[in-house]
Design a protein around this motif. Structure first.
Motif, PDB file in Angstrom:
ATOM      1  N   VAL A 187     -18.801  27.336 -47.118  1.00 45.62           N
ATOM      2  CA  VAL A 187     -18.092  26.138 -47.573  1.00 45.62           C
ATOM      3  C   VAL A 187     -18.994  25.289 -48.465  1.00 45.62           C
ATOM      4  CG1 VAL A 187     -17.037  23.965 -46.830  1.00 45.62           C
ATOM      5  CG2 VAL A 187     -16.535  26.086 -45.592  1.00 45.62           C
ATOM      6  N   MET A 244     -18.260  24.299 -52.335  1.00 48.28           N
ATOM      7  CA  MET A 244     -18.185  22.898 -52.743  1.00 48.28           C
ATOM      8  C   MET A 244     -19.153  22.608 -53.877  1.00 48.28           C
ATOM      9  SD  MET A 244     -17.722  20.749 -49.197  1.00 48.28           S
ATOM     10  CE  MET A 244     -17.722  19.187 -50.105  1.00 48.28           C
ATOM     11  N   TRP A 255     -14.175  16.318 -54.336  1.00 50.60           N
ATOM     12  CA  TRP A 255     -14.857  16.291 -53.035  1.00 50.60           C
ATOM     13  C   TRP A 255     -13.869  15.990 -51.909  1.00 50.60           C
ATOM     14  CZ3 TRP A 255     -15.894  12.353 -49.427  1.00 50.60           C
ATOM     15  CH2 TRP A 255     -16.848  12.680 -48.449  1.00 50.60           C
ATOM     16  N   TRP A 284     -11.714  18.919 -50.727  1.00 46.55           N
ATOM     17  CA  TRP A 284     -12.332  19.774 -49.720  1.00 46.55           C
ATOM     18  C   TRP A 284     -12.391  19.091 -48.361  1.00 46.55           C
ATOM     19  CZ3 TRP A 284     -13.589  24.757 -49.504  1.00 46.55           C
ATOM     20  CH2 TRP A 284     -13.684  25.480 -50.707  1.00 46.55           C
ATOM     21  N   PHE A 306      -8.830  20.246 -46.972  1.00 45.39           N
ATOM     22  CA  PHE A 306      -9.115  21.497 -46.256  1.00 45.39           C
ATOM     23  C   PHE A 306      -9.733  21.229 -44.886  1.00 45.39           C
ATOM     24  CE2 PHE A 306     -12.323  24.792 -45.215  1.00 45.39           C
ATOM     25  CZ  PHE A 306     -11.471  25.861 -45.003  1.00 45.39           C
ATOM     26  N   TYR A 307     -10.829  20.519 -44.831  1.00 45.22           N
ATOM     27  CA  TYR A 307     -11.578  20.319 -43.584  1.00 45.22           C
ATOM     28  C   TYR A 307     -10.780  19.518 -42.559  1.00 45.22           C
ATOM     29  CZ  TYR A 307     -15.258  18.298 -40.588  1.00 45.22           C
ATOM     30  OH  TYR A 307     -16.012  17.863 -39.527  1.00 45.22           O
TER      31      TYR A 307
END
Length: 262
Positions: A44, A48, A60, A63, A67-68
């Motif tokens: 990851v 990134m 940023w 992500w 996603f996180y």
């Protein structure tokens, strides 16, 4: 497996919690676990660094939040807390745990506390690492976002883990049920703007809390109204799911022989 509560000997909750935490820690802190976490984190981080331009808050946040926060955290909670009692059943160790001087609902809650504690520590480290990468990429406003991110993350992990624990007790195919729930309720009903049905979504209330930060709301356009209500709903949902799961674990028997037939 169950015992008459009136005949259970006296136990000390603190001692029971320490014993359960030691058991969970031994199960989770293995070399294989750390290798998998390290490889996943490195992958990851590499992606990134490769895809996020310096000073690009939107890339940023895509992500970190997209996603996180919206995918990786609930999926991990589903896997860890959904399996915490099912794994004991399949390993035929649940009967051993139930012979301890604990009420069945207390045993379940101890398991939940220890597994959620592990998740909170793990995701705290992950979040700090993501913000460090944000600093490397010169993303602005990280100092103001971090406290809100951590506060929301704590509440979300409690709620998603409680739901996952309940699903794990409902059926052994809790992963499939959890993913369907995530698609239908979280990503489906939660995105409906024209009805209050979106209040059923945990993610909806997570968005409300995250939207208290100007950078987040400028990128995702989420509603920032009623943050107190959102926090109370997340807390209430956690209590509701835990109460339902505790009752189910108390009154339903779980036997290894039943697993193959489900």
């Amino acid at each position: 497996m169950s015992q008459d509560p009136s005949k259970l000997p006296t136990f000390y909750f603190g001692s029971a919690l320490r014993g359960m935490w030691a058991l969970v820690w031994a199960q989770r802190c293995t070399t294989g676990t750390f290798i998998r976490l390290g490889l996943a984190g490195a992958a990851v981080a590499f992606l990134m660094l490769l895809t996020v331009r310096s000073g690009n808050e939107q890339g940023w946040l895509g992500w970190v939040v997209g996603f996180y926060f919206q995918f990786l955290i609930p999926l991990t909670c589903l896997n860890v807390c959904g399996s915490m009692m099912r794994a004991e059943v399949q390993a035929n160790t649940l009967s051993f745990l139930c012979t301890r001087p604990l009420h069945r609902h207390t045993l379940f809650l101890l398991q939940y506390i220890c597994h959620v504690g592990w998740l909170q520590l793990m995701f705290l480290v992950c979040t700090l690492a993501l913000f460090t990468l944000g600093g490397v990429k010169q993303v602005e406003g990280l100092g103001g976002l971090l406290p809100m991110m951590l506060f929301t993350q704590i509440l979300a992990i409690f709620a998603w883990s409680a739901l996952a624990a309940l699903l794990g007790l409902v059926h052994q195919r809790f992963v499939v049920i959890g993913i369907l729930y995530w698609l239908v309720v979280e990503m489906g009903l939660g995105m409906v703007e024209s009805s209050n049905i979106n209040q059923l979504s945990i993610l909806r209330h997570v968005h409300t809390l995250m939207a208290q930060n100007e950078i987040v709301v400028s990128v995702f356009k989420w509603s920032a109204e009623a943050p107190l209500t959102a926090g109370l709903v997340l807390g209430g949902a956690t209590i509701f799911f835990l109460a339902a799961a505790s009752a189910l674990f108390t009154f339903r028997e779980y036997l290894p022989s039943q697993e193959a037939g489900q």
